[in-house]
Scaffold this motif. Structure first.
Motif, short mmCIF file in Angstrom:
data_model
loop_
_atom_site.label_atom_id
_atom_site.label_comp_id
_atom_site.label_asym_id
_atom_site.label_seq_id
_atom_site.Cartn_x
_atom_site.Cartn_y
_atom_site.Cartn_z
N THR A 46 5.42 -2.06 -6.10
CA THR A 46 4.24 -1.68 -6.88
C THR A 46 3.00 -1.81 -6.01
N SER A 47 1.85 -1.48 -6.56
CA SER A 47 0.61 -1.51 -5.79
C SER A 47 0.09 -2.94 -5.65
N SER B 47 1.41 5.57 -8.38
CA SER B 47 0.11 6.11 -7.97
C SER B 47 -1.06 5.46 -8.70
N LYS B 48 -0.78 4.70 -9.73
CA LYS B 48 -1.86 4.02 -10.45
C LYS B 48 -1.40 2.67 -10.95
N LYS B 49 -2.34 1.91 -11.49
CA LYS B 49 -2.06 0.56 -11.94
C LYS B 49 -1.00 0.56 -13.06
N ASP C 231 0.86 -1.18 0.00
CA ASP C 231 0.00 0.00 0.00
C ASP C 231 0.91 1.23 0.00
N ALA C 232 0.70 2.12 -0.96
CA ALA C 232 1.57 3.30 -1.08
C ALA C 232 1.54 4.19 0.16
N GLU D 253 -2.77 -3.90 -6.50
CA GLU D 253 -3.51 -4.20 -7.72
C GLU D 253 -2.56 -4.67 -8.82
#
Length: 355
Positions: free
Chosen positions: A178-179, A127-129, A111-112, A181
């Motif tokens: 990375t995230s 910040s995004k996939k 989790d960022a 997701e």
């Protein structure tokens, strides 16, 4: 001390050889120590960056991160000061523009906003996939840069490097953050959206007040020691370095003993002139201290300089406390070895020595 230094000046070649032997052994010990320390750090750097106290793994995982699978819903049942989800997945990546150059990496899905998020030294945090943050070693030795498109070899999923962090290696492999997701893409590729998220561990900072059944708590230090090959590697290099330190002491002790025996007649004359055995013994100890110190420090300086020119791929790291401890130990043991010569000096009979 005057007698010791004066004798060294008089027999420069002889004592230069002694210093040379001590230097070579010291250089070998320091260089192996730097390699051992660097290799050990590359196994654990990413874990140390968490500054965490415990990991929660599934009980059946045998304290192995990639064998652990935890339902994310269990996280809500864990009560601790700070906690963060972690998904780990080994992978092989390559650049979209260069499919021939592949790198073994370890993906960390996080989790960022969590406390285990990496520090950014270049670029930004994902910040995004599809965005990732890579260890800086991939830039320095792998040729990767910000904005590069990377692919996962097992499923050809494409991602973008948006940032770099430092000191992020796990089991010697560079870490890519990375995230949660995106880590599903790494694991499952096209069918990622149809797969339930399973985390490998819950990273905890502070005490755990509530732990659900089915999870085992392991201290970070114990977890590091159980990393594959870590303990065996540390023990192997530790014994190797320890034996080299002892060998160095024995070698310098033998040299001093042989030199002392060659000077038996000279010491006999000195004793006949009223010079005490204690004074001669102190001179031998001072001489050994000087020879060992010069040899060890020369080896240390050359080791540090060697570390500056080694390729990035060589896992060499200098540690001031580590090197200082080895230096002091080698000098002290060399002096202890020279004490055998003192016994010979005390037993010298002036009349027999003169002949």
């Amino acid at each position: 001390m005057f007698l010791a230094l004066n004798e060294i000046k008089h027999s420069k070649l002889r004592y230069t050889l002694v210093i040379g032997v001590m230097f070579l052994i010291a250089y070998l010990v320091f260089f192996l120590s730097g390699l051992a320390y660097g290799l050990a750090q590359e196994n654990r750097m990413a874990v140390d960056k968490w500054e965490a106290d415990y990991l929660l793994l599934s009980e059946k995982a045998n304290d192995t991160l990639n064998m652990s699978m935890i339902d994310p819903e269990v996280v809500n049942q864990v009560e601790a000061k700070e906690k963060a989800l972690l998904v780990q997945a080994p992978a092989i990546i390559y650049q979209s523009k260069d499919e021939d150059t592949k790198e073994n990496v370890s993906f960390f899905g996080i989790d960022a906003e969590g406390f285990i998020a990496p520090n950014i030294v270049e670029g930004k945090l994902f910040s995004k996939k599809g965005e990732v943050v890579a260890d800086i070693s991939l830039k320095e030795s792998g040729g990767y840069s910000l904005g590069d498109q990377i692919k996962i070899s097992m499923n050809d999923e494409e991602m973008t490097i948006v940032g770099f962090t430092e000191n992020a290696k796990y089991s010697v492999s560079p870490v890519i953050y990375t995230s949660l997701e995106t880590i599903q893409q790494v694991r499952y590729g096209e069918i990622a959206e149809r797969q339930d998220l399973r985390v490998n561990a819950i990273v905890v900072r502070g005490e755990i007040t509530e732990k659900p059944n089915g999870l085992s708590k392991i201290a970070i230090g114990d977890f590091i020691n159980k990393l594959p090959g870590y303990s065996a590697q540390v023990l192997t290099f530790g014994f190797m370095i320890g034996f080299l330190v002892v060998i160095a002491a024995v070698v310098i002790g033998i040299f001093i003993y042989v030199l002392t025996m060659q000077k038996t007649a000279i010491f006999g004359v000195m004793k006949a002139q009223g010079i005490s055995s204690a004074y001669i013994a102190r001179s031998v100890i001072a001489q050994t201290f000087f020879l060992a110190t010069v040899g060890v420090l020369t080896g240390l300086v050359l080791t540090v300089l060697s570390g500056l020119v080694l390729p990035e791929a060589v896992p060499f790291q200098s540690n001031v406390l580590f090197f200082t401890g080895i230096s002091v130990l080698m000098i002290v043991i060399a002096i202890v070895g020279a004490l055998f010569s003192v016994r010979t000096i005390v037993k010298i009979d002036p009349l027999k020595a003169i002949g």
